[in-house]
Design a protein around this motif. Structure first.
Motif, PDB file in Angstrom:
ATOM      1  N   ARG A 115     -10.665  38.930 -10.696  1.00 29.47           N
ATOM      2  CA  ARG A 115      -9.360  39.505 -10.964  1.00 29.47           C
ATOM      3  C   ARG A 115      -9.264  40.057 -12.537  1.00 29.47           C
ATOM      4  NH1 ARG A 115      -4.708  36.605  -8.782  1.00 29.47           N
ATOM      5  NH2 ARG A 115      -5.427  36.716  -6.674  1.00 29.47           N
ATOM      6  N   ALA A 116     -10.363  39.951 -13.119  1.00 27.17           N
ATOM      7  CA  ALA A 116     -10.673  40.642 -14.337  1.00 27.17           C
ATOM      8  C   ALA A 116     -12.196  40.724 -14.662  1.00 27.17           C
ATOM      9  CB  ALA A 116      -9.790  39.809 -15.662  1.00 27.17           C
ATOM     10  N   SER A 117     -12.469  41.828 -15.425  1.00 29.83           N
ATOM     11  CA  SER A 117     -13.755  42.035 -15.484  1.00 29.83           C
ATOM     12  C   SER A 117     -14.221  42.671 -17.104  1.00 29.83           C
ATOM     13  CB  SER A 117     -14.371  42.985 -14.517  1.00 29.83           C
ATOM     14  OG  SER A 117     -13.590  44.301 -14.924  1.00 29.83           O
ATOM     15  N   SER A 118     -15.301  42.621 -17.501  1.00 26.23           N
ATOM     16  CA  SER A 118     -15.564  43.077 -18.881  1.00 26.23           C
ATOM     17  C   SER A 118     -17.206  43.140 -18.721  1.00 26.23           C
ATOM     18  CB  SER A 118     -15.276  42.202 -20.004  1.00 26.23           C
ATOM     19  OG  SER A 118     -15.871  40.915 -20.155  1.00 26.23           O
ATOM     20  N   GLU A 119     -17.812  43.606 -19.803  1.00 28.06           N
ATOM     21  CA  GLU A 119     -19.111  43.728 -19.872  1.00 28.06           C
ATOM     22  C   GLU A 119     -19.856  42.364 -20.300  1.00 28.06           C
ATOM     23  OE1 GLU A 119     -20.268  47.066 -22.169  1.00 28.06           O
ATOM     24  OE2 GLU A 119     -19.515  48.427 -20.709  1.00 28.06           O
ATOM     25  N   GLY A 120     -19.172  41.635 -20.820  1.00 28.89           N
ATOM     26  CA  GLY A 120     -19.518  40.353 -21.488  1.00 28.89           C
ATOM     27  C   GLY A 120     -19.577  39.180 -20.529  1.00 28.89           C
ATOM     28  N   ALA A 121     -19.826  37.968 -20.961  1.00 28.05           N
ATOM     29  CA  ALA A 121     -19.845  36.755 -20.229  1.00 28.05           C
ATOM     30  C   ALA A 121     -18.516  36.087 -20.780  1.00 28.05           C
ATOM     31  CB  ALA A 121     -20.914  35.784 -20.627  1.00 28.05           C
ATOM     32  N   TRP A 122     -17.738  35.486 -19.718  1.00 27.39           N
ATOM     33  CA  TRP A 122     -16.603  34.913 -19.753  1.00 27.39           C
ATOM     34  C   TRP A 122     -17.055  33.334 -20.054  1.00 27.39           C
ATOM     35  CZ3 TRP A 122     -11.998  37.643 -20.229  1.00 27.39           C
ATOM     36  CH2 TRP A 122     -11.999  38.855 -19.858  1.00 27.39           C
ATOM     37  N   TYR A 123     -16.902  33.219 -21.530  1.00 30.60           N
ATOM     38  CA  TYR A 123     -17.405  31.689 -21.935  1.00 30.60           C
ATOM     39  C   TYR A 123     -16.305  30.677 -21.704  1.00 30.60           C
ATOM     40  CZ  TYR A 123     -21.510  33.911 -24.381  1.00 30.60           C
ATOM     41  OH  TYR A 123     -22.587  34.444 -24.568  1.00 30.60           O
ATOM     42  N   ARG A 124     -15.224  30.810 -21.703  1.00 29.22           N
ATOM     43  CA  ARG A 124     -14.110  29.788 -21.686  1.00 29.22           C
ATOM     44  C   ARG A 124     -13.082  30.241 -20.855  1.00 29.22           C
ATOM     45  NH1 ARG A 124     -17.975  27.660 -23.376  1.00 29.22           N
ATOM     46  NH2 ARG A 124     -18.339  26.400 -25.224  1.00 29.22           N
ATOM     47  N   VAL A 125     -12.472  29.327 -19.932  1.00 26.89           N
ATOM     48  CA  VAL A 125     -11.198  29.804 -19.269  1.00 26.89           C
ATOM     49  C   VAL A 125     -10.310  28.471 -19.337  1.00 26.89           C
ATOM     50  CG1 VAL A 125     -12.035  31.467 -17.641  1.00 26.89           C
ATOM     51  CG2 VAL A 125     -12.289  28.914 -17.001  1.00 26.89           C
ATOM     52  N   ALA A 126      -8.961  28.578 -19.220  1.00 25.61           N
ATOM     53  CA  ALA A 126      -7.969  27.778 -19.126  1.00 25.61           C
ATOM     54  C   ALA A 126      -6.881  28.095 -18.235  1.00 25.61           C
ATOM     55  CB  ALA A 126      -7.418  27.512 -20.485  1.00 25.61           C
ATOM     56  N   ILE A 127      -6.309  26.934 -17.646  1.00 22.76           N
ATOM     57  CA  ILE A 127      -4.996  27.490 -16.631  1.00 22.76           C
ATOM     58  C   ILE A 127      -3.849  26.439 -16.798  1.00 22.76           C
ATOM     59  CG2 ILE A 127      -5.921  26.109 -15.059  1.00 22.76           C
ATOM     60  CD1 ILE A 127      -5.441  28.140 -12.779  1.00 22.76           C
ATOM     61  N   SER A 128      -2.590  26.841 -16.581  1.00 25.50           N
ATOM     62  CA  SER A 128      -1.625  26.025 -16.808  1.00 25.50           C
ATOM     63  C   SER A 128      -1.539  25.069 -15.396  1.00 25.50           C
ATOM     64  CB  SER A 128      -0.223  26.600 -17.067  1.00 25.50           C
ATOM     65  OG  SER A 128      -0.123  27.658 -15.651  1.00 25.50           O
ATOM     66  N   ALA A 129      -0.605  23.876 -15.853  1.00 26.69           N
ATOM     67  CA  ALA A 129      -0.507  22.937 -14.658  1.00 26.69           C
ATOM     68  C   ALA A 129       0.063  23.552 -13.329  1.00 26.69           C
ATOM     69  CB  ALA A 129       0.392  21.862 -15.198  1.00 26.69           C
ATOM     70  N   ASP A 130       0.672  24.558 -13.423  1.00 23.36           N
ATOM     71  CA  ASP A 130       1.300  25.226 -12.171  1.00 23.36           C
ATOM     72  C   ASP A 130       0.218  26.256 -11.757  1.00 23.36           C
ATOM     73  OD1 ASP A 130       1.972  27.149 -13.765  1.00 23.36           O
ATOM     74  OD2 ASP A 130       4.120  26.927 -13.493  1.00 23.36           O
ATOM     75  N   GLY A 131      -0.710  26.919 -12.314  1.00 19.21           N
ATOM     76  CA  GLY A 131      -1.530  27.843 -12.280  1.00 19.21           C
ATOM     77  C   GLY A 131      -0.933  29.107 -12.453  1.00 19.21           C
ATOM     78  N   GLN A 132       0.173  29.387 -12.882  1.00 20.87           N
ATOM     79  CA  GLN A 132       0.624  30.690 -13.007  1.00 20.87           C
ATOM     80  C   GLN A 132       0.195  31.365 -14.475  1.00 20.87           C
ATOM     81  OE1 GLN A 132       4.839  30.862 -13.162  1.00 20.87           O
ATOM     82  NE2 GLN A 132       4.933  33.002 -14.044  1.00 20.87           N
ATOM     83  N   SER A 164     -14.406  27.594 -28.181  1.00 15.77           N
ATOM     84  CA  SER A 164     -13.485  26.533 -27.414  1.00 15.77           C
ATOM     85  C   SER A 164     -12.067  27.207 -27.359  1.00 15.77           C
ATOM     86  CB  SER A 164     -13.560  25.300 -28.203  1.00 15.77           C
ATOM     87  OG  SER A 164     -12.755  24.215 -27.430  1.00 15.77           O
ATOM     88  N   LEU A 165     -11.603  26.827 -26.160  1.00 11.00           N
ATOM     89  CA  LEU A 165     -10.354  27.404 -25.615  1.00 11.00           C
ATOM     90  C   LEU A 165      -9.329  26.388 -24.786  1.00 11.00           C
ATOM     91  CD1 LEU A 165      -8.089  29.847 -25.391  1.00 11.00           C
ATOM     92  CD2 LEU A 165      -9.476  30.511 -23.278  1.00 11.00           C
ATOM     93  N   THR A 166      -8.048  26.202 -25.128  1.00 16.30           N
ATOM     94  CA  THR A 166      -7.505  25.101 -24.426  1.00 16.30           C
ATOM     95  C   THR A 166      -6.050  25.664 -24.155  1.00 16.30           C
ATOM     96  OG1 THR A 166      -7.095  22.643 -24.158  1.00 16.30           O
ATOM     97  CG2 THR A 166      -6.704  23.633 -26.349  1.00 16.30           C
ATOM     98  N   MET A 167      -5.228  25.151 -23.327  1.00 17.09           N
ATOM     99  CA  MET A 167      -4.027  25.757 -23.095  1.00 17.09           C
ATOM    100  C   MET A 167      -2.933  24.281 -22.770  1.00 17.09           C
ATOM    101  SD  MET A 167      -2.652  28.139 -20.018  1.00 17.09           S
ATOM    102  CE  MET A 167      -3.142  29.667 -20.756  1.00 17.09           C
ATOM    103  N   ALA A 175      -4.659  27.468 -27.979  1.00 18.65           N
ATOM    104  CA  ALA A 175      -5.754  26.878 -29.151  1.00 18.65           C
ATOM    105  C   ALA A 175      -7.204  27.650 -28.966  1.00 18.65           C
ATOM    106  CB  ALA A 175      -5.738  25.591 -29.368  1.00 18.65           C
ATOM    107  N   LEU A 176      -7.824  28.168 -29.746  1.00 20.40           N
ATOM    108  CA  LEU A 176      -9.013  28.485 -29.691  1.00 20.40           C
ATOM    109  C   LEU A 176      -9.675  28.351 -31.199  1.00 20.40           C
ATOM    110  CD1 LEU A 176      -9.313  31.821 -31.056  1.00 20.40           C
ATOM    111  CD2 LEU A 176      -8.214  32.280 -28.996  1.00 20.40           C
ATOM    112  N   ALA A 177     -11.067  28.166 -30.993  1.00 21.15           N
ATOM    113  CA  ALA A 177     -11.783  28.057 -32.255  1.00 21.15           C
ATOM    114  C   ALA A 177     -13.035  29.027 -32.009  1.00 21.15           C
ATOM    115  CB  ALA A 177     -12.417  26.501 -32.218  1.00 21.15           C
ATOM    116  N   VAL A 189      -9.446  27.399 -36.526  1.00 20.07           N
ATOM    117  CA  VAL A 189      -8.769  26.923 -35.135  1.00 20.07           C
ATOM    118  C   VAL A 189      -7.475  28.025 -35.210  1.00 20.07           C
ATOM    119  CG1 VAL A 189      -7.209  25.324 -34.192  1.00 20.07           C
ATOM    120  CG2 VAL A 189      -9.619  24.635 -35.024  1.00 20.07           C
ATOM    121  N   HIS A 190      -7.424  28.673 -34.217  1.00 13.23           N
ATOM    122  CA  HIS A 190      -6.026  29.609 -34.063  1.00 13.23           C
ATOM    123  C   HIS A 190      -5.224  29.025 -32.945  1.00 13.23           C
ATOM    124  CE1 HIS A 190      -8.200  32.903 -36.441  1.00 13.23           C
ATOM    125  NE2 HIS A 190      -9.324  32.350 -35.954  1.00 13.23           N
ATOM    126  N   LEU A 191      -4.014  29.166 -33.348  1.00  9.63           N
ATOM    127  CA  LEU A 191      -2.973  28.549 -32.596  1.00  9.63           C
ATOM    128  C   LEU A 191      -1.946  29.527 -32.214  1.00  9.63           C
ATOM    129  CD1 LEU A 191      -2.409  25.063 -34.521  1.00  9.63           C
ATOM    130  CD2 LEU A 191      -3.837  25.419 -32.438  1.00  9.63           C
TER     131      LEU A 191
END
Length: 208
Positions: A115-132, A164-167, A175-177, A189-191
């Protein structure tokens, strides 16, 4: 250890060992049982009730269980997997790779679509409870969000490699660090409370 995941009530936990096995606990971490086989486990995710489990082999496939870890089947094509997150029901999952793509599943991990692409590695992912709502951070110092199950993406952050990444469950709070050695003098830490539209910085000078 490479990753940890926990159910909503905190009773079931999953831990992945890189070059080892997956481990499950059904008593809030008091005792643990190894499951599956030895692989380069890099990420693991649980549904809120612990029935749906997904785990990524860094140089192999994403494997899944629909019975709380009793039986397992390979779900994805072979790939260079790096990160993984699972929605509350387990129906929706997101996974990042080492070579340019974020993959999304809407059928409990049985099939995956880039669904998304870039030249780098996707180190962190997060998803909401409903997946949207989905968030992903790559090695090119970018963080992106999607509000439509990963179909379209918007760049939300660019200040250094995200360690680090969380949702939140509703997808609005992020939040990400960023470590101090991330190329910029950050260590903060950025919020965000508006799905990544605006950010505030907290703490500093830390190697997260």
């Amino acid at each position: 250890w490479s990753a940890l995941a926990m159910t909503a009530d905190g009773r079931t936990l999953a831990a992945s060992a890189y070059g080892g096995q997956l481990w499950l606990s059904h008593d809030s971490g008091s005792t643990w049982t190894p499951v599956e086989t030895t692989r380069e486990w890099i990420a693991v995710g649980l549904s809120s009730d612990g029935r749906q489990i997904a785990a990524a082999d860094k140089h192999g496939r994403i494997h899944g269980s629909e019975d709380g870890g009793q039986t397992w089947t390979p779900r994805s094509a072979p790939g260079e997997w790096r990160s993984l997150a699972v929605s509350a029901s387990g129906q929706f999952m997101v996974a990042g790779t080492d070579h340019g793509a974020v993959h999304f599943s809407d059928d409990y991990g049985h099939t995956w679509t880039p669904r998304a692409s870039s030249e780098g590695a996707w180190y962190r992912v997060a998803i909401s409870a409903d997946g949207q709502h989905v968030a992903a951070a790559n090695s090119g110092s970018f963080a992106f969000t999607s509000d439509d199950w990963g179909i379209t993406w918007a760049q939300r952050f660019r200040e250094g490699p995200v360690n680090s990444l969380t949702m939140s469950g509703d997808g609005l709070a992020l939040a990400l660090a960023i470590p101090m050695d991330g190329g910029l003098p950050d260590g903060k830490v950025h919020l965000s409370t508006d799905a990544g539209a605006t950010w505030s910085s907290h703490l500093q000078d830390q190697t997260w």
